[in-house]
Design a protein around this motif. Structure first.
Motif, PDB file in Angstrom:
ATOM      1  N   GLU A 267       0.991  -1.090   0.087  1.00 48.35           N
ATOM      2  CA  GLU A 267       0.145   0.031  -0.200  1.00 48.35           C
ATOM      3  C   GLU A 267       0.891   1.133  -0.073  1.00 48.35           C
ATOM      4  O   GLU A 267       1.903   1.453   0.860  1.00 48.35           O
ATOM      5  CB  GLU A 267      -0.674  -0.067   1.210  1.00 48.35           C
ATOM      6  CG  GLU A 267      -1.613   1.131   1.815  1.00 48.35           C
ATOM      7  CD  GLU A 267      -2.846   1.253   1.140  1.00 48.35           C
ATOM      8  OE1 GLU A 267      -3.374   0.045   0.283  1.00 48.35           O
ATOM      9  OE2 GLU A 267      -3.520   2.230   1.040  1.00 48.35           O
ATOM     10  N   THR A 269       2.435   4.850   0.877  1.00 51.57           N
ATOM     11  CA  THR A 269       2.001   5.736   1.982  1.00 51.57           C
ATOM     12  C   THR A 269       1.359   6.928   1.576  1.00 51.57           C
ATOM     13  O   THR A 269       1.040   7.325   0.600  1.00 51.57           O
ATOM     14  CB  THR A 269       3.283   6.172   2.740  1.00 51.57           C
ATOM     15  OG1 THR A 269       4.064   6.944   1.619  1.00 51.57           O
ATOM     16  CG2 THR A 269       4.323   4.945   3.096  1.00 51.57           C
ATOM     17  N   GLN A 272       3.071   9.459  -0.611  1.00 51.05           N
ATOM     18  CA  GLN A 272       3.358   8.998  -1.647  1.00 51.05           C
ATOM     19  C   GLN A 272       2.244   9.078  -2.543  1.00 51.05           C
ATOM     20  O   GLN A 272       2.199   9.777  -3.718  1.00 51.05           O
ATOM     21  CB  GLN A 272       3.738   7.468  -1.820  1.00 51.05           C
ATOM     22  CG  GLN A 272       5.292   7.295  -1.370  1.00 51.05           C
ATOM     23  CD  GLN A 272       5.271   5.438  -1.360  1.00 51.05           C
ATOM     24  OE1 GLN A 272       4.587   4.896  -0.612  1.00 51.05           O
ATOM     25  NE2 GLN A 272       6.512   5.126  -1.647  1.00 51.05           N
ATOM     26  N   ASP A 296      13.319  11.852   1.646  1.00 48.01           N
ATOM     27  CA  ASP A 296      14.648  11.105   2.545  1.00 48.01           C
ATOM     28  C   ASP A 296      14.801   9.724   1.929  1.00 48.01           C
ATOM     29  O   ASP A 296      14.106   9.019   1.161  1.00 48.01           O
ATOM     30  CB  ASP A 296      14.195  10.713   4.138  1.00 48.01           C
ATOM     31  CG  ASP A 296      15.433  11.347   4.833  1.00 48.01           C
ATOM     32  OD1 ASP A 296      16.668  10.918   4.230  1.00 48.01           O
ATOM     33  OD2 ASP A 296      15.105  11.644   6.125  1.00 48.01           O
ATOM     34  N   VAL A 297      15.997   9.232   2.108  1.00 47.63           N
ATOM     35  CA  VAL A 297      16.513   8.079   1.757  1.00 47.63           C
ATOM     36  C   VAL A 297      15.495   7.171   2.304  1.00 47.63           C
ATOM     37  O   VAL A 297      15.001   6.829   3.331  1.00 47.63           O
ATOM     38  CB  VAL A 297      18.126   7.550   2.229  1.00 47.63           C
ATOM     39  CG1 VAL A 297      18.962   8.134   1.017  1.00 47.63           C
ATOM     40  CG2 VAL A 297      18.015   7.931   3.502  1.00 47.63           C
ATOM     41  N   LYS A 301      10.955   6.879  -3.324  1.00 46.00           N
ATOM     42  CA  LYS A 301      10.600   7.829  -4.369  1.00 46.00           C
ATOM     43  C   LYS A 301      10.329   6.960  -5.864  1.00 46.00           C
ATOM     44  O   LYS A 301       9.799   7.401  -6.656  1.00 46.00           O
ATOM     45  CB  LYS A 301      11.608   8.867  -4.770  1.00 46.00           C
ATOM     46  CG  LYS A 301      11.866   9.592  -3.383  1.00 46.00           C
ATOM     47  CD  LYS A 301      12.745  10.636  -3.319  1.00 46.00           C
ATOM     48  CE  LYS A 301      14.479  10.072  -3.385  1.00 46.00           C
ATOM     49  NZ  LYS A 301      14.620   9.534  -1.914  1.00 46.00           N
ATOM     50  N   PRO A 448       7.885   4.190   4.634  1.00 51.32           N
ATOM     51  CA  PRO A 448       6.850   3.123   4.561  1.00 51.32           C
ATOM     52  C   PRO A 448       6.664   2.202   6.002  1.00 51.32           C
ATOM     53  O   PRO A 448       7.867   2.442   6.865  1.00 51.32           O
ATOM     54  CB  PRO A 448       7.674   2.136   3.699  1.00 51.32           C
ATOM     55  CG  PRO A 448       8.427   3.003   2.595  1.00 51.32           C
ATOM     56  CD  PRO A 448       8.955   4.191   3.648  1.00 51.32           C
ATOM     57  N   PRO A 449       5.736   2.022   6.202  1.00 54.28           N
ATOM     58  CA  PRO A 449       5.498   1.310   7.687  1.00 54.28           C
ATOM     59  C   PRO A 449       6.321   0.392   7.999  1.00 54.28           C
ATOM     60  O   PRO A 449       6.852  -0.542   7.131  1.00 54.28           O
ATOM     61  CB  PRO A 449       4.011   1.025   7.707  1.00 54.28           C
ATOM     62  CG  PRO A 449       3.853   0.726   6.329  1.00 54.28           C
ATOM     63  CD  PRO A 449       4.688   1.661   5.337  1.00 54.28           C
ATOM     64  N   ARG A 451       9.235   0.195   9.064  1.00 55.29           N
ATOM     65  CA  ARG A 451      10.734   0.323   9.194  1.00 55.29           C
ATOM     66  C   ARG A 451      11.226   0.471  10.483  1.00 55.29           C
ATOM     67  O   ARG A 451      10.919   1.797  11.001  1.00 55.29           O
ATOM     68  CB  ARG A 451      10.661   1.464   8.055  1.00 55.29           C
ATOM     69  CG  ARG A 451      12.192   1.648   7.520  1.00 55.29           C
ATOM     70  CD  ARG A 451      12.627   0.950   6.577  1.00 55.29           C
ATOM     71  NE  ARG A 451      11.887   0.772   5.339  1.00 55.29           N
ATOM     72  CZ  ARG A 451      11.828   1.450   4.336  1.00 55.29           C
ATOM     73  NH1 ARG A 451      12.643   2.290   4.127  1.00 55.29           N
ATOM     74  NH2 ARG A 451      11.136   1.224   3.021  1.00 55.29           N
ATOM     75  N   ASN A 555      20.860  -0.081  -2.975  1.00 58.00           N
ATOM     76  CA  ASN A 555      20.092  -0.543  -2.412  1.00 58.00           C
ATOM     77  C   ASN A 555      20.367  -2.120  -2.101  1.00 58.00           C
ATOM     78  O   ASN A 555      20.065  -2.993  -3.006  1.00 58.00           O
ATOM     79  CB  ASN A 555      18.659  -0.632  -3.065  1.00 58.00           C
ATOM     80  CG  ASN A 555      17.471  -1.018  -2.285  1.00 58.00           C
ATOM     81  OD1 ASN A 555      17.726  -0.821  -0.959  1.00 58.00           O
ATOM     82  ND2 ASN A 555      16.507  -1.460  -2.896  1.00 58.00           N
ATOM     83  N   ARG A 584      17.105  -0.873   5.235  1.00 58.78           N
ATOM     84  CA  ARG A 584      16.309  -0.766   4.217  1.00 58.78           C
ATOM     85  C   ARG A 584      15.493  -2.276   4.107  1.00 58.78           C
ATOM     86  O   ARG A 584      14.668  -2.630   3.380  1.00 58.78           O
ATOM     87  CB  ARG A 584      17.083  -0.837   2.986  1.00 58.78           C
ATOM     88  CG  ARG A 584      17.947   0.240   2.968  1.00 58.78           C
ATOM     89  CD  ARG A 584      18.397   0.700   1.378  1.00 58.78           C
ATOM     90  NE  ARG A 584      18.413   2.148   1.067  1.00 58.78           N
ATOM     91  CZ  ARG A 584      17.724   2.657  -0.001  1.00 58.78           C
ATOM     92  NH1 ARG A 584      17.591   1.801  -0.921  1.00 58.78           N
ATOM     93  NH2 ARG A 584      17.745   3.799  -0.008  1.00 58.78           N
TER      94      ARG A 584
HETATM   95  P1  ADP Z   1      14.294   6.091  -2.230  1.00 62.07           P
HETATM   96  O1  ADP Z   1      13.291   7.129  -1.888  1.00 62.07           O
HETATM   97  O2  ADP Z   1      15.327   6.249  -1.086  1.00 62.07           O
HETATM   98  O3  ADP Z   1      14.636   6.197  -3.779  1.00 62.07           O
HETATM   99  P2  ADP Z   1      13.202   3.712  -2.667  1.00 62.07           P
HETATM  100  O4  ADP Z   1      12.139   3.936  -3.682  1.00 62.07           O
HETATM  101  O5  ADP Z   1      14.338   2.791  -2.881  1.00 62.07           O
HETATM  102  O6  ADP Z   1      13.476   4.725  -1.738  1.00 62.07           O
HETATM  103  O7  ADP Z   1      12.380   2.689  -1.703  1.00 62.07           O
HETATM  104  C1  ADP Z   1      12.936   2.050  -0.650  1.00 62.07           C
HETATM  105  C2  ADP Z   1      12.421   0.476  -0.306  1.00 62.07           C
HETATM  106  O8  ADP Z   1      11.011   0.802   0.133  1.00 62.07           O
HETATM  107  C3  ADP Z   1      12.388  -0.086  -1.544  1.00 62.07           C
HETATM  108  O9  ADP Z   1      12.516  -1.532  -1.350  1.00 62.07           O
HETATM  109  C4  ADP Z   1      10.717  -0.143  -1.958  1.00 62.07           C
HETATM  110  O10 ADP Z   1      10.071  -1.061  -2.542  1.00 62.07           O
HETATM  111  C5  ADP Z   1      10.306   0.218  -0.444  1.00 62.07           C
HETATM  112  N1  ADP Z   1       8.932   0.823  -0.576  1.00 62.07           N
HETATM  113  C6  ADP Z   1       8.515   1.951  -1.438  1.00 62.07           C
HETATM  114  N2  ADP Z   1       7.249   2.414  -0.868  1.00 62.07           N
HETATM  115  C7  ADP Z   1       6.819   1.610   0.087  1.00 62.07           C
HETATM  116  C8  ADP Z   1       5.520   1.530   0.580  1.00 62.07           C
HETATM  117  N3  ADP Z   1       4.609   2.218   0.453  1.00 62.07           N
HETATM  118  N4  ADP Z   1       5.389   0.271   1.514  1.00 62.07           N
HETATM  119  C9  ADP Z   1       6.346  -0.577   1.808  1.00 62.07           C
HETATM  120  N5  ADP Z   1       7.504  -0.523   0.921  1.00 62.07           N
HETATM  121  C10 ADP Z   1       7.937   0.570   0.158  1.00 62.07           C
END
Ligand code: ADP
Ligand code: MG
Length: 698
Positions: A267, A269, A272, A296-297, A301, A448-449, A451, A555, A584
């Motif tokens: 889902e 966030t 997002q 943030d990292v 995104k 994302p939740p 974490r 990653n 991560r």
């Molecule tokens: P960044 O913003 O640093 O580019 P990423 O897009 O690489 O971050 O996402 C980091 C991780 O979080 C990835 O493995 C991604 O699949 C996961 N992720 C992204 N959005 C969600 C979400 N809403 N729920 C759970 N996991 C998510």
């Protein structure tokens, strides 16, 4: 000619030689430039003291009285002029070692003087060496209040233009300008904020009667400076929106919907979702989007980028995403291909290492529209890369790319495509309003939740054994570890030595065959780097010893420990980026900051901040305070943050008001045609001309 444009050589006390120097050294060409050469601090001449009260503990003091006698003493080097200065309470010696002849001839024993200087002790007596001496009758020169101290240069000082002399020039200038300084703000704004008029402020910034008057002048001039910049940025944005037709991505079609409902594994966030809505609103009309996405990292995104690109594909356009390094591009390609594997979307990748034949094929497929979605490095910018119909561009980790590079992407289609610029380097709000005030800004401010926060520790060498034990524990749990060494200067031999020694000692502590250790650094061939990187990504190696090449984007969810050596040598944003490599996956992650025993105060603040918070925006605020905006953004050269008086760190409130007023004004009168805005219009036109070409993207 307007009096403010008068060349500086016409000012009393300047002349051709000094004028040349003022131009060269301080870029003061005209009266106006001198007026805008604001003091950087002030000395208080508001009080007159009695000579009998003088003491060495006072930093500066002012007396009023007469010179009763002059005397020259000493020979050659020790030659000096002594003036005996008297008021009703006593007598003090004024001493000059330089310009004796000139001072002697200018002193008049009948005149009353104000003398201002620093008390110092000589032979048991207190005197003033090289004091300011001004006849009381001269109304501006004996001004009682705060006098400016001015920046100057070695060369100017050699020509007699020290701060005090510049102050005298300003005092010569001010009486000439009585009717020459136009108001630049509207009455409405002046009244609303109860700020003084421009003319009054420009005079008071040099000479004010007291602190209150000075502060009012400062506030007004700060507002002015921030207001016109915001006005310009917002106007630039409006003009761009009107000028460029954007490709309308009006339908959310099959691809978007199928992916969203069938293949998206989690889902989104709320943050997002909100950002996707913002993007959707931009692109569905005929507006060309220029949006900065800060998150943030690990905030997710990539998925936002992917969904946005699907909007483009659904409307018959191609999309591309550009990453700053080959490794990152590969990773995006892997992620996106995996996500879309059950859908009929052609994804391809273009990087510098692609072989000629494959590249030719790719370009062909790009031109005939077979490729829907292209991932790449800056190779995408090359002229031979032509799309059939590019509609959406994502630029990842934008701070690695220059403005000119971004501009190239604009030309890849008849109209500029929509542009989404993503950055994981959070920028304090005040700074992004200034640097990116002409872009729309979206923020993902939620992770994302589930974490777990990365636990951060600050340790010194005495904890090495414990750290090694801890690392072995983590590896036995199946985790992987990064160890990062500083490489501040690419050519720094010592840094390499440290890295190699560190690698050797780690290889000893973590011997084969039980442990696998990789090393990656800038002096390796890129093939070797990639090989090692991929071994780590695949989980073959337990430990990755590296320099900051792993800083951006990589990653590896299974990596749960980040050890940073000589952490005190890293900047805050770098530390934050590095820490973002862990945390991560599902398991608890750790970041260990190793430092020497001697750490500067600033270094301590950095490390302590890292221990205290994982919030990138908070960290960025501290970073801004420590380093200042120019250093922080690497924009020192660009000039966009060169304020004359405003301070982006301290003046956030004024900036808010300035931006709000600029918005309101343009909403009501975008071309500044209304009569009540005539002051602003008159001032803005030349301002805009000067600023042309500074806008971020175009
Ligand atoms: P960044 O913003 O640093 O580019 P990423 O897009 O690489 O971050 O996402 C980091 C991780 O979080 C990835 O493995 C991604 O699949 C996961 N992720 C992204 N959005 C969600 C979400 N809403 N729920 C759970 N996991 C998510
Ligand atoms: Mg990313």
């Amino acid at each position: 000619m307007h009096i403010l444009s008068t060349p500086i050589e016409y000012l009393k006390g300047v002349g051709p030689i000094r004028a040349e120097l003022l131009k060269k050294e301080l870029r003061i060409f005209t009266y106006e430039d001198l007026l805008m050469h604001y003091p950087f601090r002030y000395i208080d001449k508001s009080n007159i003291h009695l000579i009998s009260n003088v003491s060495e503990d006072i930093s500066h003091i002012q007396f009023k009285g007469k010179i009763v006698r002059l005397e020259e003493r000493g020979l050659k080097r020790s030659k000096r002029l002594i003036a005996y200065f008297r008021d009703s309470s006593g007598e003090i010696e004024l001493v000059w070692f330089k310009s004796i002849k000139w001072i002697k001839s200018s002193i008049n024993l009948d005149k009353e003087y104000l003398v201002f200087g620093k008390p110092s002790s000589f032979g048991g007596k207190i005197n003033l060496v090289h004091p300011d001496l001004d006849p009381v009758e001269d109304s501006i020169k004996d001004f009682r209040g705060l006098h400016g101290v001015y920046s100057t240069t070695e060369k100017l000082i050699n020509r007699g233009l020290n701060s005090r002399a510049i102050s005298k020039l300003v005092k010569n200038l001010i009486p000439l300008l009585s009717n020459a300084i136009d108001e630049s703000l509207s009455n409405a704004i002046l009244e609303k904020y109860k700020i003084p008029r421009k003319k009054e402020s420009l005079i008071n910034i040099h000479l004010s009667r007291d602190l209150k008057e000075l502060e009012r002048a400062q506030k007004r001039l700060k507002f002015d400076e921030l207001f016109f910049l915001q006005l310009h940025l917002i106007k630039t944005k409006i003009i761009r929106n009107n000028k460029f037709i954007g490709y309308s991505l009006s339908t959310l079609g099959e691809n978007f919907n199928t992916y969203y409902s069938k293949h998206l594994k989690f889902e989104l966030t709320n943050a997002q979702k909100r950002v996707l809505k913002e993007i959707r609103l931009d692109v569905k009309n005929n507006k060309q989007m220029n949006r900065l996405l800060q998150g943030d990292v690990g905030s997710g995104k990539t998925i936002v980028a992917l969904l946005s690109m699907l909007m483009a594909v659904d409307n018959g356009f191609q999309a591309c995403i550009m990453a700053p390094t080959e490794i990152l591009a590969q990773q995006h390609f892997a992620t996106i291909s995996e996500e879309l594997k059950e859908m009929e979307i052609n994804v391809d990748i273009l990087t510098g290492s692609k072989k000629t034949k494959a590249r030719r094929e790719l370009v062909e497929n790009l031109e005939n529209g077979n490729i829907n979605l292209l991932v790449g490095t800056h190779a995408l910018l090359e002229d031979y890369v032509k799309f059939q119909n590019l509609g959406f561009v994502v630029i990842d980790e934008q701070h690695r790319f220059g403005v000119a590079q971004r501009a190239k992407l604009w030309k890849k289609n008849k109209f500029p495509p929509h542009i989404l610029v993503m950055t994981a380097t959070p920028i304090p709000r005040t700074l992004s309003m200034t640097l990116y005030g002409d872009l729309d800004i979206s923020v993902i401010d939620e992770l994302p939740p589930g974490r777990k926060l990365v636990q951060t520790l600050w340790r010194s060498d005495s904890s090495r054994l414990n750290i090694t034990r801890f690392m072995k524990e983590q590896i036995s749990l199946g985790r992987q570890i990064y160890i990062v060494f500083p490489l501040i200067d690419e050519s720094a031999k010592l840094d390499y030595k440290n890295l190699i020694e560190g690698y050797d000692s780690i290889s000893r502590d973590f011997p084969l065959p039980d442990f696998q250790v990789s090393v990656v650094h800038g002096q390796m061939k890129s093939d070797d780097k990639e090989y090692e990187m991929n071994r780590f990504i695949a989980g073959t190696t337990d430990i990755m010893v590296a320099t900051t090449v792993i800083e951006v984007g990589v990653n590896v969810p299974n990596a749960s420990v980040m050890i940073i050596e000589s952490a005190e040598r890293f900047g805050l944003s770098q530390l934050h980026q590095l820490r973002g490599r862990v945390g991560r996956g599902a398991s608890q992650s750790y970041c260990v900051l190793m430092s020497g025993n001697k750490v500067s105060n600033e270094g301590k603040t950095r490390l302590k901040t890292m221990v205290d918070t994982t919030d990138g925006f908070k960290i960025a605020e501290v970073d801004l305070k420590l380093r200042g905006p120019g250093d922080m953004m690497g924009t020192k050269q660009s000039g966009i943050l060169d304020f004359k008086i405003a301070d982006i760190v301290k003046d956030g409130k004024i900036l808010d008001y300035a931006r709000k007023e600029a918005f309101n004004l343009l909403e009501d009168d975008v071309d500044l045609l209304k009569s009540e805005n005539i002051n602003i219009a008159r001032f803005y036109r030349p301002y805009a001309r000067e600023r042309m070409g500074w806008s971020r993207i175009s």
